[in-house]
Scaffold this active site. Structure first.
Site, PDB file in Angstrom:
ATOM      1  N   GLU A 188      23.656  91.848  29.905  1.00  0.00           N
ATOM      2  CA  GLU A 188      22.963  92.882  30.681  1.00  0.00           C
ATOM      3  C   GLU A 188      22.011  93.696  29.813  1.00  0.00           C
ATOM      4  O   GLU A 188      21.590  94.791  30.170  1.00  0.00           O
ATOM      5  CB  GLU A 188      24.002  93.776  31.363  1.00  0.00           C
ATOM      6  CG  GLU A 188      24.916  93.024  32.323  1.00  0.00           C
ATOM      7  CD  GLU A 188      24.335  92.815  33.729  1.00  0.00           C
ATOM      8  OE1 GLU A 188      23.717  93.757  34.260  1.00  0.00           O
ATOM      9  OE2 GLU A 188      24.513  91.715  34.296  1.00  0.00           O
TER      10      GLU A 188
ATOM     11  N   SER B 222      24.753  95.311  44.694  1.00  0.00           N
ATOM     12  CA  SER B 222      25.496  95.331  43.434  1.00  0.00           C
ATOM     13  C   SER B 222      26.939  95.756  43.606  1.00  0.00           C
ATOM     14  O   SER B 222      27.284  96.947  43.467  1.00  0.00           O
ATOM     15  CB  SER B 222      24.786  96.252  42.430  1.00  0.00           C
ATOM     16  OG  SER B 222      23.750  95.562  41.803  1.00  0.00           O
ATOM     17  N   TYR B 223      27.800  94.784  43.872  1.00  0.00           N
ATOM     18  CA  TYR B 223      29.239  95.060  43.962  1.00  0.00           C
ATOM     19  C   TYR B 223      29.708  95.621  42.617  1.00  0.00           C
ATOM     20  O   TYR B 223      29.407  95.044  41.555  1.00  0.00           O
ATOM     21  CB  TYR B 223      29.979  93.760  44.297  1.00  0.00           C
ATOM     22  CG  TYR B 223      31.464  93.920  44.415  1.00  0.00           C
ATOM     23  CD1 TYR B 223      32.012  94.708  45.427  1.00  0.00           C
ATOM     24  CD2 TYR B 223      32.322  93.292  43.519  1.00  0.00           C
ATOM     25  CE1 TYR B 223      33.385  94.863  45.530  1.00  0.00           C
ATOM     26  CE2 TYR B 223      33.698  93.444  43.616  1.00  0.00           C
ATOM     27  CZ  TYR B 223      34.221  94.238  44.617  1.00  0.00           C
ATOM     28  OH  TYR B 223      35.579  94.398  44.713  1.00  0.00           O
TER      29      TYR B 223
ATOM     30  N   HIS C 161      27.998  99.419  33.621  1.00  0.00           N
ATOM     31  CA  HIS C 161      27.333  99.236  32.318  1.00  0.00           C
ATOM     32  C   HIS C 161      27.849 100.341  31.401  1.00  0.00           C
ATOM     33  O   HIS C 161      28.146 101.448  31.866  1.00  0.00           O
ATOM     34  CB  HIS C 161      25.807  99.405  32.426  1.00  0.00           C
ATOM     35  CG  HIS C 161      25.104  98.289  33.124  1.00  0.00           C
ATOM     36  ND1 HIS C 161      24.102  98.509  34.041  1.00  0.00           N
ATOM     37  CD2 HIS C 161      25.229  96.949  33.023  1.00  0.00           C
ATOM     38  CE1 HIS C 161      23.646  97.345  34.476  1.00  0.00           C
ATOM     39  NE2 HIS C 161      24.312  96.379  33.881  1.00  0.00           N
TER      40      HIS C 161
ATOM     41  N   ALA D   1      26.860 103.569  43.751  1.00  0.00           N
ATOM     42  CA  ALA D   1      25.684 104.097  44.464  1.00  0.00           C
ATOM     43  C   ALA D   1      25.014 102.997  45.286  1.00  0.00           C
ATOM     44  O   ALA D   1      24.635 103.215  46.448  1.00  0.00           O
ATOM     45  CB  ALA D   1      24.687 104.690  43.473  1.00  0.00           C
TER      46      ALA D   1
ATOM     47  N   CYS E  90      18.701 104.145  32.578  1.00  0.00           N
ATOM     48  CA  CYS E  90      18.492 102.791  33.138  1.00  0.00           C
ATOM     49  C   CYS E  90      17.017 102.475  33.219  1.00  0.00           C
ATOM     50  O   CYS E  90      16.607 101.315  33.142  1.00  0.00           O
ATOM     51  CB  CYS E  90      19.029 102.696  34.558  1.00  0.00           C
ATOM     52  SG  CYS E  90      20.766 103.036  34.734  1.00  0.00           S
TER      53      CYS E  90
HETATM   54  O1  SUG Z   1      22.183  96.259  38.215  1.00  0.00           O
HETATM   55  N1  SUG Z   1      21.238  98.349  40.871  1.00  0.00           N
HETATM   56  C1  SUG Z   1      21.223  98.054  39.456  1.00  0.00           C
HETATM   57  C2  SUG Z   1      21.291  99.342  38.669  1.00  0.00           C
HETATM   58  C3  SUG Z   1      21.089  99.106  37.205  1.00  0.00           C
HETATM   59  C4  SUG Z   1      21.341 100.313  36.385  1.00  0.00           C
HETATM   60  N2  SUG Z   1      21.070 100.056  35.034  1.00  0.00           N
HETATM   61  C5  SUG Z   1      21.757 100.549  33.987  1.00  0.00           C
HETATM   62  N3  SUG Z   1      22.893 101.150  34.117  1.00  0.00           N
HETATM   63  N4  SUG Z   1      21.263 100.370  32.815  1.00  0.00           N
HETATM   64  C6  SUG Z   1      22.375  97.123  39.072  1.00  0.00           C
HETATM   65  O2  SUG Z   1      23.465  97.285  39.646  1.00  0.00           O
HETATM   66  C7  SUG Z   1      21.024  97.800  43.231  1.00  0.00           C
HETATM   67  C8  SUG Z   1      20.074  97.038  44.103  1.00  0.00           C
HETATM   68  C9  SUG Z   1      20.372  97.198  45.562  1.00  0.00           C
HETATM   69  O3  SUG Z   1      21.542  97.347  45.938  1.00  0.00           O
HETATM   70  O4  SUG Z   1      19.407  97.186  46.352  1.00  0.00           O
HETATM   71  C10 SUG Z   1      20.920  97.404  41.754  1.00  0.00           C
HETATM   72  O5  SUG Z   1      20.588  96.280  41.454  1.00  0.00           O
END
Ligand code: SUG
Length: 448
Positions: free
Chosen positions: A174, A22-23, A250, A27, A371
């Site tokens: 989203e 997820s660019y 988000h 984290a 989330c």
């Molecule tokens: O879409 N992470 C998700 C985190 C979503 C968080 N949701 C909310 N804020 N509601 C995203 O970025 C990371 C997957 C990876 O790198 O393995 C990921 O998809």
């Protein structure tokens, strides 16, 4: 009639891993390629569900998806038996295998946008599955999401389901991560607050320079139309593009709302004063008294917010009218954030208590308490119409804990994703899960 906010938490799937997919999500990018612990991740999520249930909140569970997604790999041209599809993808295009293995459906705040029956034209609860088309690994979630939501909320008398919006960036959606609802009581008409990152068709809205704005204004407007919301019951606001560029991918990373309250960071929005005035006047029309709690940047910086996930908290109403904030352990680890929380709860305001949860496995991919849950406001009749198999109870918690301990691995790296045994393990586990949750056949391997 009584009404509730029911939190349906995503159950972490057996392939939970750190793919760096997820660019724009700090984290996810910084923990890329670390080894994960799917068992611990799932148990941490279950512990939160159990704790909220024990506190007297209505709690449900949303099933994970079939991963590796062999059907998605087939659509990209990998052929042969299922084992051969995985082997070829691992050899020729590892990033695609990693994407097809992501357990990202656990962050169910992105599963759909939900409008309660008190807000909608036909008096049903409306769901629109999110297309999540900003990231390939998330864009493959919505067909199964729709089937799972359909199996949970099956009664068409009470529940209406809409397919995801057109799968193009102009309608990037989203789900509930950019949607909040303000109301006096959950069963009364409220004001639905849609936050977007950019406009696809109107160049007057500024866009971030570095990271993508995942949600468009046009997507939010389409969802409001599909759900039959009144103009008076909707407020749109733009996220500050500069916070997106600092990792706020988000809106739920920088603001959270519940009841009549918006808890937000000073830098979260553009045109904040105008937005607050509109929320105040529209909520007043349905008898509500809007309140906002602004966290100043002098107390908590945007960077603190992104690292600690202070705003990715669950703001919950207690029986006495006061509120409780469910935050991740990372908030306690940040001195400024923790100090702020101490002053907030001792100030005599509405938020009286903070409860801390260890969700490190999910947090390392950018997913905090908020989330992990999809909020569905339901009245008593609607709650009774939900598939009872997905409502959390002490016995269900016990069964799911046993199920996780039996089927999940406690370590996963990229190499493990290529193991054909993993596919069998996951399908065995998910087949059992659909029986536990009484979902029927929802996964591609059960249907095709
Ligand atoms: O879409 N992470 C998700 C985190 C979503 C968080 N949701 C909310 N804020 N509601 C995203 O970025 C990371 C997957 C990876 O790198 O393995 C990921 O998809």
């Amino acid at each position: 009639m009584k009404s509730y906010e029911v939190n349906f938490d995503g159950l972490v799937g057996p392939t939970h891993n750190y793919g760096g997919l997820s660019y724009g999500n700090v984290a996810s990018q910084s923990n890329s390629q670390q080894s994960s612990n799917p068992k611990e991740a799932a148990l941490q999520g279950l512990a939160k569900m159990k704790a909220l249930m024990d506190m007297g909140f209505q709690q449900g569970v949303l099933a994970p998806q079939e991963r590796p997604d062999v059907a998605a790999l087939r659509r990209l041209g990998f052929g042969g038996t299922d084992a051969e599809v995985i082997e070829r993808a691992a050899k020729e295009a590892m990033p695609l295998l990693v994407a097809s293995c992501s357990a990202s459906s656990m962050w169910v705040a992105n599963a759909a946008t939900v409008s309660p029956s008190a807000d909608t034209a036909d008096g049903r609860v409306h769901f629109t599955a999110a297309n999540l088309n900003c990231k390939y690994h998330r864009s493959i979630e919505h067909p199964t999401t729709s089937r799972v939501l359909g199996a949970m909320f099956a009664d068409h008398k009470h529940f209406a389901h809409h397919a995801a919006l057109p799968a193009v960036a102009q309608f990037g959606d989203e789900g509930a991560a950019n949607h909040t609802r303000f109301c006096r009581e959950y069963g009364e008409a409220g004001v639905e607050f849609f936050v977007f990152g950019r406009s696809a068709f109107d160049t007057r809205y500024p866009a971030p320079q570095k990271y993508p704005a995942r949600q468009t204004l046009e997507a939010s407007q389409a969802v409001a139309r599909l759900h039959g919301l009144k103009d008076d019951g909707v407020v749109y606001a733009q996220q500050n593009p500069s916070v997106i560029d600092q990792g706020v991918f988000h809106n739920d990373v920088i603001a959270v709302g519940n009841g009549e309250v918006l808890f937000y960071h000073e830098d979260a929005f553009l045109e904040t004063e105008q937005m607050l005035a509109e929320l105040q006047s529209k909520l007043a029309k349905v008898g509500g008294k809007f309140q906002s709690i602004c966290v100043p940047r002098s107390a908590v910086t945007v960077e603190d917010a992104v690292r600690s996930y202070l705003f990715n908290s669950q703001l919950l109403s207690r029986a006495d009218g006061s509120m409780l904030l469910i935050v991740p352990e990372e908030c306690r680890g940040n001195e400024r954030v923790w100090q702020y929380l101490q002053s907030l709860t001792s100030s005599g305001g509405l938020i009286r208590e903070v409860k801390v949860f260890d969700l490190k496995q999910s947090m390392q991919n950018g997913g905090g308490p908020a989330c992990l849950r999809l909020r569905v406001a339901l009245n008593e009749t609607e709650l009774a119409a939900v598939n009872p198999g997905v409502i959390m109870t002490a016995p269900l918690y016990g069964t799911l804990t046993e199920w996780v301990n039996k089927h999940y691995r406690d370590r996963m790296t990229e190499n493990d994703l290529a193991d054909p045994q993993l596919l069998l393990e996951c399908r065995t586990a998910l087949d059992e899960l659909t029986q536990i949750l009484k979902l029927g056949a929802v996964y591609p391997f059960q249907i095709n």
